[in-house]
Design a protein around this motif. Structure first.
Motif, PDB file in Angstrom:
ATOM      1  N   MET A  61       0.793  -1.202   0.074  1.00  0.00           N
ATOM      2  CA  MET A  61      -0.093  -0.008  -0.043  1.00  0.00           C
ATOM      3  C   MET A  61       1.015   1.400  -0.101  1.00  0.00           C
ATOM      4  O   MET A  61       1.813   1.435   0.812  1.00  0.00           O
ATOM      5  CB  MET A  61      -0.925  -0.040   0.993  1.00  0.00           C
ATOM      6  CG  MET A  61      -1.751   0.979   1.269  1.00  0.00           C
ATOM      7  SD  MET A  61      -2.853   1.190   2.803  1.00  0.00           S
ATOM      8  CE  MET A  61      -4.143   0.085   2.155  1.00  0.00           C
ATOM      9  N   GLU A  90       1.831   5.320   0.586  1.00  0.00           N
ATOM     10  CA  GLU A  90       1.914   6.086   1.839  1.00  0.00           C
ATOM     11  C   GLU A  90       0.464   7.027   1.771  1.00  0.00           C
ATOM     12  O   GLU A  90       0.040   7.161   2.489  1.00  0.00           O
ATOM     13  CB  GLU A  90       3.155   6.922   1.907  1.00  0.00           C
ATOM     14  CG  GLU A  90       3.268   7.828   3.215  1.00  0.00           C
ATOM     15  CD  GLU A  90       3.588   6.907   4.459  1.00  0.00           C
ATOM     16  OE1 GLU A  90       2.919   7.210   5.473  1.00  0.00           O
ATOM     17  OE2 GLU A  90       4.225   5.680   4.207  1.00  0.00           O
ATOM     18  N   LYS A 110      -2.320   5.110   2.264  1.00  0.00           N
ATOM     19  CA  LYS A 110      -2.568   4.478   3.767  1.00  0.00           C
ATOM     20  C   LYS A 110      -3.162   5.942   4.497  1.00  0.00           C
ATOM     21  O   LYS A 110      -4.158   5.698   5.403  1.00  0.00           O
ATOM     22  CB  LYS A 110      -1.210   4.319   4.269  1.00  0.00           C
ATOM     23  CG  LYS A 110      -1.168   3.954   5.661  1.00  0.00           C
ATOM     24  CD  LYS A 110       0.222   3.588   6.047  1.00  0.00           C
ATOM     25  CE  LYS A 110      -0.017   2.933   7.590  1.00  0.00           C
ATOM     26  NZ  LYS A 110       1.551   2.701   8.071  1.00  0.00           N
ATOM     27  N   GLU A 166      -6.831   6.572   3.769  1.00  0.00           N
ATOM     28  CA  GLU A 166      -7.848   5.592   4.761  1.00  0.00           C
ATOM     29  C   GLU A 166      -7.865   6.069   6.185  1.00  0.00           C
ATOM     30  O   GLU A 166      -8.811   6.168   6.620  1.00  0.00           O
ATOM     31  CB  GLU A 166      -7.335   3.995   4.686  1.00  0.00           C
ATOM     32  CG  GLU A 166      -8.180   3.073   5.172  1.00  0.00           C
ATOM     33  CD  GLU A 166      -9.473   2.936   4.558  1.00  0.00           C
ATOM     34  OE1 GLU A 166     -10.414   2.633   5.382  1.00  0.00           O
ATOM     35  OE2 GLU A 166      -9.520   3.167   3.299  1.00  0.00           O
TER      36      GLU A 166
END
Length: 72
Positions: free
Chosen positions: A1, A3, A6, A9
């Protein structure tokens, strides 16, 4: 994933924290300046977070609230 994925989310899960602190501090934000600073504080907290120093949520709250207080 990646940065950025991330953070996106994490942002979705924690965006209400910015509004919560603005409300608790009595901040009216018709232009979105305080919201933008809260978002920047969240990004900064995400970048600097160290898991061994405490819970993620506590660090987010601390960082966002203090940034907003600095702007008042």
């Amino acid at each position: 994933m990646k940065e950025n994925d991330k953070f996106e989310e994490i942002f979705k899960q924690n965006e209400k924290r910015i509004y919560y602190h603005m409300h608790k501090l009595g901040i009216r934000d018709p232009l979105g300046d305080f919201y933008a600073e809260g978002l920047f504080a969240m990004w900064t907290a995400h970048q600097k977070y160290e898991p061994n120093k405490g819970p993620f949520a506590t660090y987010f709250n601390y960082t966002i609230r203090n940034r907003l207080i600095d702007l008042i």
